[in-house]
Every structure is written in structure tokens, then in C-alpha cells.
Design an enzyme around this catalytic site. Structure first.
Site: not given
Ligand code: FCB
Length: 473
Positions: A181, A377
Site C-alpha cells: 500500500e 487483503e
Molecule cells: C490496510 C493495511 C493493514 C491493515 C488493514 C486494516 O490498509 O495494509 O495493515 O491495517 O488496512
């Protein structure tokens, strides 16, 4: 990619009630070093920008920090056993740069590398694929003092660090991600000031974004030289479909700007080899972009094997009036974010929008057709608590995961090449600015005893993995 497979050992009725995923689909869960490891001052680890940021009064809710976190550094064997119990096929974790190279340059810390080697070997012993992320935001503080990601030099240091980790683990880790990110690291960290290093400087944040992408490109090349030939290299982006709140020219323009800064500014140079013209134009009053040197975009576009997609929600935006203080949207500070009223939200206040994930995956497939995707994620925070029977019945999370997996399945059925899905997160953990107040885990962590307790969602996910399928409803 082949059509989703149909299990032959189920009855026709069961078959129709399940959404089957392709054979070999990678079912995983993720964490990140600073969020789970703790042991911030042990075995030679150097300080990171998150240690410094957490020490700043008021920076993190309740003054929390990752000092102890979930104590994964000491409990990794127990955690790997937990993963095995769930049948996870893969575990996404990050390496802490300052644990491996305390000053961000120069001597390595053998004890730090040993830790990751023990973790990787434990995973392999249980048949779990290690998916290693090199940078999940914990820059060595020593590098911050030399300009951090604002300094071009940091990208070269990152490539050296990538080589060092790859020399040690490159024979055993089949899936690598460079940076997690970059939008958050650049804009939350250097424009809004709500993440480490806590700076508010929109022009610097754009330069920083470029250096993070350059670091990705250089590290990708370094990894190719050091890992075994089957290993795959990726990067993880936080992406969202963006739509206008109203069908007006100004709201459409706001949506274009946010889509530019969030999605295209990162994915375009990575996969098309050039920054979008409109993003450059929108930010021209802040910077002349001279930090992009000849050849940089080519380096950034070094071929990757997979694009990691971190998805949490969609964004609905309206043109605004005045900027309301520091913003993570350089050049689009006046844009307003709306949560449509009827939309349910998570404990983060993020709208729950599973169809946005299908939309996003389909958009990526259309815009960048040659890059396989991985949902690196996806997950949600809810107000979890242990009930009188000693259980955590997180029904909302089960629904969230179900609906998002169905959304991934819909994208696959529409022809999108999605190779895997990683729940965020394996464990409740340190949620950055929110400290320990937001629980994203499928495993509950009691922070006083460090006891782990599988939530209902973990058991549900275990069944999904075993069936390689999600129930239709
Ligand atoms: C993302 C991050 C991760 C976590 C999630 C909820 O942005 O990569 O570390 O905090 O959000």
C-alpha cells in the site's frame, strides 16, 4: 484461467448450493510485522518510524504501540499451529526491515534473519506457503533521519535490503511482495500526517509515492536476481472503485481525481509504465514532478507476476468547498467522502460493499489484462467480544467474508484471473492509529494473556478452505 471447478464427490444438490473456486486457489490470511511481532527492542532490532510515531503524544489512540503487539515474535510456532488447524494454504507476513538491517544500510542483524528463517521453515513444515512482504511501513528510523522516503537514495537502500532477505530466504519463499500500500505510506504518512512519519507536506508526499514505486521496481529486479526461478514477485495496492455522489460534472470530476490519486497513480506506472497525465496536471501546482527521472517509469514497470489487491470498501465522493485541514489527497483536498445512508458500515466506519470487489477486479482485468490478481487483503473490524460460553460469535464478519468471497467468485466466473484470497487478518492486532481498539482478526487475541481464541469466522473459513468453495448463501 480455467473455469471454477466442480467437485465430483458432492451430490447435485450440494453442488448447486456451493460456489466452487479454481483448483489450487490460494487460501490465506495475513498480518504485518509491526502489527503482530512485538519484541521491538529485542535481539538487535533497530527502531522504526512506527516506534517513533507511537511515542509522539496523541499520535495513536490511547498511546498504544507495537511494543508487545500479539507477541508473535515469541509465539510464532503456536500461531503457525493455529494456521495449520485452519488448513491455511498460505500465510502473508511482512519482514521488519529494522529487525534485519537495524540502520537500513550496512550490517545485517543475523538474529533478525534467523527469526524469519525459523518462521518460514515452520510454515513449510506444515505445508503452508510463505508469502513474504518486504515493506509494510516500518522504515528504519535511521533512514528517516536521512530523508526517509523523500530521499531517492532510500529506494536504492530498499533494493539492497531486498537482496539481503532474498539471499537468505530466496530458495524457500515462493511468493514475494515488495511494498504494501504505497498510497498509505506516502499520503497518510506525508500529507495527512496520521501515519508514520507523521508529516504534512503534500508536495513531499508525491515525491515519496514516486520513491516507493521506484523502490518497488529496483527491488523487483534485485529479487529476480536472487530468488529461485519459480518464485513470483508482486506488490500490494489498496484500491477502490470511486463513484460520484451525484450525477453532476463537479462530482464526476471529484471522482476522477480520487480515482487518479488512489488507483491509477499507482497501477498505471506499475503496469503501463507511465503516470497518468491527469494526475500530473491536477498536482502541478504542488510539484513539477522533476523527481521522475528518465528511465524511472521503465524501472517501476519491471514485470511482476501478480498484482496484490487490498480491498476494503468503495468510495463515493462529492466536490467540496474548503479543505478541512491536512488531507491524504494532494491536490484534491476539498473533495468530500460520503457514506450513502442506507449502507451498513464496519467498526472503522467503512461501508460494506462486496459488489465493489467484483467491480474492482473486473476493472483491473480490463485495464491491465495481462496481470493475474491476488486479493492480498480483505476483511473487517467489528465490536467482537467473548460471550459467557467463552466464544466469539462474529456473525457479521462471517457475512462480510462470505459476501466478499462470493464477489471474488463472480469476478472469476466473469473471466478474471484471480489466484488467491488472504483474509485480513489472522489475528487481532495493532491497527495503526487506532491502536488495539479495532479488531480485524478471525482469531481473537486477549491482550492481557496473549491467549488466542478462534472466532466463528475462523471456523467458517476453515470449512471454506476444506471445501474449496463458499456456500451460495
Ligand atoms: C490496510 C493495511 C493493514 C491493515 C488493514 C486494516 O490498509 O495494509 O495493515 O491495517 O488496512
Amino acid at each position: 484461467m480455467s473455469e471454477p471447478t466442480v467437485h465430483t464427490d458432492s451430490t447435485p444438490r450440494e453442488r448447486s448450493a456451493m460456489l466452487h473456486f479454481p483448483e489450487g486457489f490460494m487460501w490465506g490470511a495475513g498480518t504485518a510485522a509491526y502489527q503482530v511481532e512485538g519484541a521491538t527492542a529485542e535481539d538487535g532490532r533497530g527502531p522504526s518510524i512506527w516506534d517513533s510515531f507511537c511515542a509522539r503524544p496523541g499520535a495513536v489512540l490511547n498511546g498504544h504501540s507495537g511494543e508487545t503487539a500479539t507477541d508473535h515474535y515469541h509465539r510464532f510456532a503456536e500461531d503457525v499451529a493455529l494456521m495449520a488447524q485452519l488448513g491455511l494454504r498460505a500465510y502473508r507476513f511482512s519482514v521488519s526491515w529494522p529487525r534485519v538491517q537495524p540502520d537500513g544500510r550496512g550490517p545485517l542483524n543475523p538474529a533478525g534473519l534467523d527469526f524469519y528463517e525459523r518462521l518460514v521453515d515452520a510454515l513449510l513444515d506444515h505445508g503452508i506457503t510463505p508469502a513474504l512482504t518486504l515493506y509494510h511501513w516500518d522504515l528504519p528510523q535511521a533512514l528517516q533521519e536521512q530523508g526517509g522516503w523523500g530521499a531517492r537514495e532510500t529506494a536504492a537502500r530498499f533494493a539492497d535490503y531486498a537482496s539481503a532477505v532474498a539471499r537468505r530466504l530466496g530458495d524457500r519463499v515462493p511468493l514475494w511482495a515488495t511494498v504494501n500500500e504505497p498510497w498509505c505510506a506516502a499520503f497518510l504518512g506525508h500529507a495527512a500526517g496520521v501515519h508514520a512519519p507523521g508529516l504534512v507536506d503534500p508536495a513531499l508526499s508525491l515525491r515519496t509515492a514516486h520513491h516507493l514505486l521506484l523502490a518497488h521496481g529496483l527491488a523487483t529486479q534485485a529479487l529476480r536476481a536472487a530468488v529461485n526461478r519459480q518464485a513470483r514477485v508482486s506488490v500490494a495496492l489498496n484500491l477502490s472503485p470511486v463513484s460520484p455522489a451525484a450525477d453532476t460534472a463537479v462530482d464526476h470530476d471529484a471522482a476522477r481525481r480520487i480515482d487518479g490519486l488512489l488507483n491509477r497513480m499507482f497501477a498505471d506506472p506499475l503496469l503501463h509504465g507511465a503516470y497518468p497525465d491527469d494526475v500530473r496536471a491536477d498536482t502541478r501546482h504542488l510539484t513539477d514532478w522533476s523527481f521522475v527521472r528518465p528511465g524511472d517509469e521503465h524501472t517501476i514497470a519491471s514485470p511482476i507476476d501478480l498484482l496484490g489487491v487490498n480491498y476494503y470498501s468503495t468510495k463515493t465522493v462529492a466536490a467540496g468547498g474548503q479543505a478541512l485541514g491536512p488531507s491524504p489527497w494532494p491536490g484534491a483536498e476539498t473533495v468530500r467522502f460520503r457514506v450513502p445512508e442506507e449502507r451498513p458500515v464496519t467498526a472503522m466506519g467503512w461501508p460494506i460493499e462486496p459488489s465493489g470487489l467484483t467491480e474492482l477486479l473486473r476493472w483491473l482485468h480490463t485495464r491491465y489484462p495481462h496481470t493475474p490478481l491476488l486479493v492480498s487483503e480483505n476483511g473487517a473490524a467489528f465490536e467482537d467480544c467473548v460471550d459467557q460460553a467463552g466464544q466469539v460469535q462474529d456473525t457479521e464478519r462471517v457475512c462480510y467474508l462470505h459476501d466478499h468471497l462470493a464477489a471474488v467468485h463472480a469476478a472469476i466466473s466473469a473471466g478474471v484471473d484471480v489466484r488467491g484470497y488472504f483474509v485480513w487478518s489472522l489475528l487481532d492486532n495493532f491497527e495503526w492509529t487506532f491502536g488495539y481498539s479495532r479488531r480485524f482478526g478471525i482469531t481473537y487475541v486477549d491482550y492481557t494473556t496473549q491467549r488466542r481464541l478462534l472466532k466463528s469466522s475462523a471456523r467458517w473459513y476453515r470449512d471454506v478452505i476444506a471445501a474449496n468453495a463458499v456456500p451460495t448463501s
